[in-house]
Each structure stands twice: as structure tokens, then as C-alpha cells.
Write an enzyme that holds these catalytic residues in place. Sequence first.
Site, short mmCIF file in Angstrom:
data_model
loop_
_atom_site.label_atom_id
_atom_site.label_comp_id
_atom_site.label_asym_id
_atom_site.label_seq_id
_atom_site.Cartn_x
_atom_site.Cartn_y
_atom_site.Cartn_z
N HIS A 12 11.58 32.75 60.63
CA HIS A 12 12.93 33.64 60.79
C HIS A 12 13.80 33.03 61.88
CE1 HIS A 12 10.42 36.43 58.19
NE2 HIS A 12 9.43 35.98 59.11
N SER A 33 34.39 15.27 70.78
CA SER A 33 35.73 16.26 70.13
C SER A 33 36.88 15.76 70.56
CB SER A 33 35.34 17.52 70.68
OG SER A 33 36.64 18.36 70.78
N LYS A 51 32.13 18.17 74.67
CA LYS A 51 31.41 18.04 73.45
C LYS A 51 30.54 16.96 73.00
CE LYS A 51 31.87 21.21 70.41
NZ LYS A 51 30.88 21.98 69.89
N GLU A 65 24.90 16.55 60.47
CA GLU A 65 25.38 17.54 59.63
C GLU A 65 26.14 16.92 58.32
OE1 GLU A 65 27.37 20.66 62.75
OE2 GLU A 65 28.27 18.47 62.69
#
Length: 475
Positions: free
Chosen positions: A158, A278, A284, A291
Amino acid sequence: MANSKMLWGGRFSATPKGAIRSFLSSENISLDTRFLPYDIEGSMAHVCMLCKQGILKKQEAAPILRALLQLQARAGKNELALDAELEDVHMNVEAEATKLTPEAKKMHTARSRNDQVSLDTRLYLRHEMNKTSRQLVLLVKELAFLSKRKTIFPSYTHMQIAQPITLSFYCRAYADAFARDFSRISECYCRINLNPLGAGAVAGTTWNIDREHTASLLGFSGVQQSPLDVVTSRGEMEAELIFALTMLLTHAGRVAEDICLLSSKRIAILSDSTSTGSSMMPQKKNPDPMELLRGKTARMHGLLMHSLSLMKGLPSGYNMDSQESKYAVMHALDTAQECIPVLCEVLATIDFDADAIKEELEKGYACATELADLLARKGVPFRSAHEITGKLVKGRIAKKKYLSALAASEVSQLAGVKITEPELQAALNVDKTSRMHSPISSDFIAPLQKAIAEREERILAAKKLLEKEVKQITG
Ligand code: ARG
């Protein structure tokens, strides 16, 4: 003839032009380019067989084979561009061969483009499946390499911390999953590796052909018997392979997702060379490749649906719809073959922060099950041990403390059994997980490599056999 180029022009006084011609063949021709070497090889085997059966005389077969050898050499140097006006690769090869010798007008005896396209697809798929399988072995090797690193690792249910595991325990899970993908591809390979030649357009042929012979010249393990099934089942092997590749990407996408999550907690540290920054936020470091890989799985779902929908509701026999199946399977292979090396590269350069893992496990009370098991081993019924440990966790959360700070006396008192300090520390130390460090051995990988080697050896042996037979005929 209205259009002298069309090899089927006899009964036509006009043939498709403009938008219709382009609709039928523009995209198809670019896909068919991948079939070119296989179409030529398949034609050679077919002509050799026709010659052996006495359907073509040696003096007819020889110039055709010489022409095909020339085309093979040109194709090998990328000097054989396909003409979309000629619809597909099959017509192009026959037309080019006919430019070299008029005897080539006999090469289409006892075959149809419908068994030919099934043949080309199988030869192409075999090659690409072996390539993908080799990539999978490299991926498993990368996991095996990573599994040698001795470090604890978090497990989740979970998305909440579950129990401490080791990195090798995690790696083994995905080695198993990718090995399953490997065997799924291998099983599909067995069904694909059957000779469709001789199925003709749909009803076979009354020529006295030898399907076993073309099967052995092309390295097939047997013949797909029913001509009607050969033609009607078009799209099925494609869909099956796309499913196998979709599962593969589902597994790869899951690893990618884990890496994204773990890197957001700074547990996994991606190499700078596998992450991006970024344009606005200077701090970042984003896991873009992972992804994007996760995102590619969506494309696979689309291609799988595409391939399944294509077959649904089609009547028996050949239908032009099936030409679309090439698009789906080729793009699925491209996508899988693009993704696997990306994951390999990320795994080869990834790092893990042992302190961050420890902190994550402590914060998640990951050793609670170990503690309940300790109490149960001392004679407390597991259900009661579960209850007692739950209460201990609740108290720790309220005090913002970890389980590792518990005292044996406190636990003993609550549980009504004697627990010593070393026993308690053994249960609560996240470093002492019972999920042992166990690297993936080379025995895991060897059978996969052997399976590919056997498939490739069979293809190579058949190539030699075909070469020999072509030489015998051409002299
Ligand atoms: N290019 C066609 C395909 O991929 C080959 C078979 C064509 N046969 C036909 N009757 N139009 O399906």
C-alpha cells in the site's frame, strides 16, 4: 494494361492512383522495407524447392536464384529502394528480379503474397525476438550485478513501509519477472517458428510442393499444417508477441516507478548522466528517463489493443485489415528495444543511500512483524503478539520514537514472557533482516543464454543449407 507496373493487372482496365494508391501502400512500403532481406531469402528457398520438385527446371531456377542473389547484395548495401507504386515488398522483389531475368516471372508459382507475408513476418519476428531476448539477458545480468551489493532495502505494501529486505531480494524479484518475460517470448517463438509457405492465398496449392523442404531451408521447426489457418491466423502471433512485450514493459515500468519513488526520498541516487534538471528550479534533479519509460507502457497498451481489435470479427481467410498488424508489432518491438537498454544504463549507474534506507525503515516501524514473531516464538499466541506489538507501535508513534529504542524489560512486562536485550535487538535491528543477502548467480543466466544460442544456431545452420542448395543449382 492500364498500369503495366501491377503484377496483377490482367483483369483490370484501371488501377488505383493518387489517394487510393497512397492509402494502400505508402505506409506499408516503409514497414515492408524491414521485410526485404527475408522476402528475398524466402523466395530463394521457394525457388530451390520448386526446382527440387521438378516444378521449375534447373535452367529456369538458376537465373532466378542468380537474380535474387544480386538483389540480396544490393539490399545488404541499402541499394534496393522499394517502389510504393508496386504495393509491397513481395511485388517489388519479383519485379526487380524480372528486370534481371524473364525467368523470374515463374517464381510466384505455387505461392501467394498471403503465405509470403506470413513467412516474411515470421523470419523478421524471429530475428527481432532473438535481439529482444539478448537485451533481456543483459538486463538480468545488470540486476545480478546490482544484487552483489550488500545493502538492506525497504519493501512496501500500500505504498507504506512493510518489512526490511535486501537489495538482492529486490533484484531477484525482477530477475524472476524478466526471466518469465523471456520464457513467454520463447514460447511465442515456438509457435511463430513454423513454415507457412504452401498455404497459398487461402486454400493451399495443387502443385506438388515440399513444405518440409522449405521449412528446413529456412530453419523452421515444422510446418503450420492448415492453409486456411495460416492465412486466417494472421495477426495472432503478432498480438501474442505484443502481449509478451507489454508485460515486459509493465515489469520494466514498475522498476522505473520504484526508482522514481525511491529517488524522491533520496534513497535511490540516480547518476547525473541518467537524470535531468529544471529550466526554472535550480535544485531539481529529475528521473526523466524512468518516467518516460513508465509512459512508454501506455503506448504498448495501445498497440496491444490495436492488434487485438484488428482480428475481432474478421471472417475466415485473408483480409487486407491484417496489413495493419505489421504496424503494431514493429512499433511494439521498437519500443521494447528502446526501453530495455535505458533501464540497463540506469541500473548500472544507480546508487543507494544506506543511511536513508535505515531511516525509512525505522520511521516505518518495519521490524514490528519481527517483534511479534519473537513474542510468538516465546509462546505468546501470534494474534496476541500482534496486538501487543501494535500497542507498542502506537505508543512509539505518540512519543515520536522508533521501535529500536524499546527496552527488553518493557516488552517482557507487556507480553508476560522473558525477552533478553540481545534477542530484542536482533529482532529490531533493521540491518539484521532475516531476508538474507543472496546475489543472483550465473546459473540463473546460463539457461537463458543457451536458449538464444540454440535458436540462433538453427537459423545459421539453415542459412548454410540454403546457400549450399542455391550454389548447387546456380553452379
Ligand atoms: N501487403 C499485404 C499484407 O501485408 C500482402 C498481402 C496482400 N494480399 C492481397 N491479397 N492484397 O497483408
